[in-house]
Design an enzyme around this catalytic site. Structure first.
Site, PDB file in Angstrom:
ATOM      1  N   GLU A 100       0.846  -1.196   0.000  1.00  0.00           N
ATOM      2  CA  GLU A 100       0.000   0.000   0.000  1.00  0.00           C
ATOM      3  C   GLU A 100       0.881   1.244   0.000  1.00  0.00           C
ATOM      4  OE1 GLU A 100      -2.436   1.612  -0.773  1.00  0.00           O
ATOM      5  OE2 GLU A 100      -4.081   1.205   0.615  1.00  0.00           O
ATOM      6  N   ASP A 101       0.351   2.355  -0.509  1.00  0.00           N
ATOM      7  CA  ASP A 101       1.127   3.594  -0.512  1.00  0.00           C
ATOM      8  C   ASP A 101       1.165   4.242   0.871  1.00  0.00           C
ATOM      9  OD1 ASP A 101      -1.578   4.275  -0.606  1.00  0.00           O
ATOM     10  OD2 ASP A 101      -1.354   5.785  -2.184  1.00  0.00           O
ATOM     11  N   ASP A 104      -3.407   5.837   6.634  1.00  0.00           N
ATOM     12  CA  ASP A 104      -3.764   7.099   7.272  1.00  0.00           C
ATOM     13  C   ASP A 104      -4.650   6.780   8.483  1.00  0.00           C
ATOM     14  OD1 ASP A 104      -4.006   9.976   7.361  1.00  0.00           O
ATOM     15  OD2 ASP A 104      -5.931   9.810   6.373  1.00  0.00           O
ATOM     16  N   PHE A 153      -0.657  16.155   4.662  1.00  0.00           N
ATOM     17  CA  PHE A 153      -1.006  15.607   3.348  1.00  0.00           C
ATOM     18  C   PHE A 153       0.213  15.605   2.415  1.00  0.00           C
ATOM     19  CE2 PHE A 153      -2.744  15.635  -0.920  1.00  0.00           C
ATOM     20  CZ  PHE A 153      -3.622  14.561  -0.837  1.00  0.00           C
ATOM     21  N   ARG A 166       1.258  12.305  -9.146  1.00  0.00           N
ATOM     22  CA  ARG A 166       1.837  10.981  -8.853  1.00  0.00           C
ATOM     23  C   ARG A 166       3.239  10.821  -9.446  1.00  0.00           C
ATOM     24  NH1 ARG A 166      -2.518   7.733  -7.150  1.00  0.00           N
ATOM     25  NH2 ARG A 166      -4.514   8.184  -8.117  1.00  0.00           N
TER      26      ARG A 166
HETATM   27  P1  5GP Z   1      -7.111   5.459   5.232  1.00  0.00           P
HETATM   28  O1  5GP Z   1      -8.273   4.535   4.968  1.00  0.00           O
HETATM   29  O2  5GP Z   1      -5.939   4.784   5.893  1.00  0.00           O
HETATM   30  O3  5GP Z   1      -7.557   6.692   5.982  1.00  0.00           O
HETATM   31  O4  5GP Z   1      -6.642   6.064   3.876  1.00  0.00           O
HETATM   32  C1  5GP Z   1      -6.182   5.328   2.856  1.00  0.00           C
HETATM   33  C2  5GP Z   1      -6.100   6.118   1.583  1.00  0.00           C
HETATM   34  O5  5GP Z   1      -6.290   7.534   1.744  1.00  0.00           O
HETATM   35  C3  5GP Z   1      -4.722   5.948   1.002  1.00  0.00           C
HETATM   36  O6  5GP Z   1      -4.604   4.755   0.287  1.00  0.00           O
HETATM   37  C4  5GP Z   1      -4.623   7.190   0.135  1.00  0.00           C
HETATM   38  O7  5GP Z   1      -5.219   6.954  -1.093  1.00  0.00           O
HETATM   39  C5  5GP Z   1      -5.423   8.244   0.885  1.00  0.00           C
HETATM   40  N1  5GP Z   1      -4.540   9.136   1.671  1.00  0.00           N
HETATM   41  C6  5GP Z   1      -4.441   9.196   3.010  1.00  0.00           C
HETATM   42  N2  5GP Z   1      -3.535  10.119   3.392  1.00  0.00           N
HETATM   43  C7  5GP Z   1      -3.030  10.642   2.257  1.00  0.00           C
HETATM   44  C8  5GP Z   1      -2.025  11.636   1.985  1.00  0.00           C
HETATM   45  O8  5GP Z   1      -1.392  12.263   2.854  1.00  0.00           O
HETATM   46  N3  5GP Z   1      -1.787  11.885   0.667  1.00  0.00           N
HETATM   47  C9  5GP Z   1      -2.429  11.255  -0.340  1.00  0.00           C
HETATM   48  N4  5GP Z   1      -2.096  11.591  -1.584  1.00  0.00           N
HETATM   49  N5  5GP Z   1      -3.372  10.308  -0.120  1.00  0.00           N
HETATM   50  C10 5GP Z   1      -3.664  10.013   1.161  1.00  0.00           C
END
Ligand code: 5GP
Length: 176
Positions: A100-101, A104, A153, A166
């Site tokens: 995963e990237d 959050d 972010f 990206r």
């Molecule tokens: P989560 O479910 O953990 O809150 O969020 C997962 C998704 O939110 C990540 O796969 C990503 O796509 C997006 N996301 C969360 N934080 C960031 C951030 O700081 N930058 C970007 N570009 N995407 C984020």
């Protein structure tokens, strides 16, 4: 400085730091999964660049596949569900590593882990390039973390802002 659409970002993690850290992660994974023939499940779109660099340095036999995760809301009280799209490989009795990237709140990963665990893999671990511990809203164990970052972010190196940004070799953070 990087401008993506209407926002300005500043340099955060440069390409050499990324390269060095990913090489370490690849070695660690290669060591941990020796003789386990793991299946890497890469979550698109954001993880494509991380996965590409990670996999170049993984030196053990393994398979790589790609999925998308789509959230949809049901009108019932079950709330938002997550659907895993594109997984063709059977994962029963496999050692799975989700790539995963960024984690959050952890809610996406939590749902993904739940969906995959239904198919009874032997093990599932998570490899994420970025992790925001302060943003976590659910208990989650993330075994392989590239960088723990503050709750800000970020874009670049696969991560987008509204679909753009990206295509950089380093990571940028939203300017104050
Ligand atoms: P989560 O479910 O953990 O809150 O969020 C997962 C998704 O939110 C990540 O796969 C990503 O796509 C997006 N996301 C969360 N934080 C960031 C951030 O700081 N930058 C970007 N570009 N995407 C984020």
């Amino acid at each position: 400085m990087l401008t993506v659409k209407d926002k300005k970002f500043v340099s955060f993690i440069d390409k050499h730091q990324i390269e060095t850290r990913i090489a370490q992660l690849s070695r660690e994974i290669s060591e941990d999964y020796r003789h386990k023939n793991p299946l890497f499940i890469v979550v698109l779109n954001g993880a494509f660049m991380f996965a590409s660099d990670l996999m170049k340095n993984v030196s053990i036999p393994c398979e790589i596949t790609f999925v998308r995760v789509s959230s949809y809301s049901k009108t019932t009280s079950t709330g938002e569900l997550t659907e895993v799209l594109g997984l063709k490989e059977p994962i029963q009795n496999r050692h799975v590593i989700i790539v995963e990237d960024i984690v959050d709140t952890g809610l996406t990963m939590n749902k993904l882990l739940f969906q995959l665990s239904i198919h009874k893999p032997d093990s599932i671990q998570v490899a994420t390039l970025l992790f925001k511990p302060a943003a976590l809203k659910t208990p989650l164990s993330v075994k392989y973390v590239g960088f723990e970052i503050e709750n800000r972010f970020v874009v670049g190196y696969g991560l987008d802002y509204d679909g753009y940004g990206r295509n950089t070799d380093s990571i940028y953070v939203l300017a104050d």
